[in-house]
Each structure stands twice: as C-alpha cells, then as structure tokens.
Design a protein around this motif. Sequence first.
Motif, mmCIF file in Angstrom:
data_model
loop_
_atom_site.group_PDB
_atom_site.id
_atom_site.type_symbol
_atom_site.label_atom_id
_atom_site.label_comp_id
_atom_site.label_asym_id
_atom_site.label_seq_id
_atom_site.Cartn_x
_atom_site.Cartn_y
_atom_site.Cartn_z
ATOM 1 N N LYS A 1 4.057 -5.828 7.254
ATOM 2 C CA LYS A 1 5.092 -5.808 6.242
ATOM 3 C C LYS A 1 5.163 -6.292 4.833
ATOM 4 O O LYS A 1 5.749 -6.027 4.087
ATOM 5 N N ARG B 1 4.283 -6.912 0.865
ATOM 6 C CA ARG B 1 3.440 -6.200 -0.341
ATOM 7 C C ARG B 1 2.782 -6.902 -1.057
ATOM 8 O O ARG B 1 3.487 -8.415 -1.357
ATOM 9 N N VAL C 1 -3.100 5.303 -1.322
ATOM 10 C CA VAL C 1 -1.120 4.466 -0.561
ATOM 11 C C VAL C 1 -1.104 2.910 -0.632
ATOM 12 O O VAL C 1 -2.114 2.683 -0.648
ATOM 13 N N GLU D 1 2.263 0.218 3.401
ATOM 14 C CA GLU D 1 2.333 1.326 3.850
ATOM 15 C C GLU D 1 0.914 2.719 4.815
ATOM 16 O O GLU D 1 0.962 3.620 5.272
ATOM 17 N N ALA E 1 0.864 3.429 8.837
ATOM 18 C CA ALA E 1 1.604 4.460 9.186
ATOM 19 C C ALA E 1 0.561 6.132 9.415
ATOM 20 O O ALA E 1 0.499 6.944 9.594
#
Length: 82
Positions: A11, A13, A31, A35, A38
């Motif tokens: 997760k 960044r 994206v 992200e 997913a």
Amino acid sequence: MAVRSVEGGAKQRLPGFEVVYVEEAAGEVRVPLAEAGAVAFERVAAVRTFPTYRGQRNYPGLYYAATVDRHVGFESWLERDT
C-alpha cells in the motif's frame, strides 16, 4: 525487547510510478502503482502473438490455467514451467 507490529502489503505510495495497460472499452488506462494491485491482469487480452517457424529454438504454445479458466500463452518451456 519490545514487540511491535508493522503494516504489511503493497500500500506504499511511490510518487511518479504508473502502470499503463489497455482495456477494450476504455483504451489506454494509467493508474498509480498502488492501485494496480486491484487490476486482474490475467483477464486482459494478449497484445501480441507468439510466432512459430521452422528451426526456431524456443517452444511457444498455450497451456490451460485452471485458476483463470482459460488458455495462457507462453514463449518457452521455461516460461511455461515457472
């Protein structure tokens, strides 16, 4: 000695990193890296074919992958077996 928990997963960044892929309906999609986890990349269409010709030194083909319920292309036995 103290024990502490750490947050796992991807997760984080990472500014400036993007993943670019092509969807049939939307065209090119960009994206952020965080992200992209997913996105079901195993479901997207192939962007090129695997050519075959007499005398080639690799063995391209298809194998059935039960996890995605479809055939998946490979360019060599090494790629197929990993």
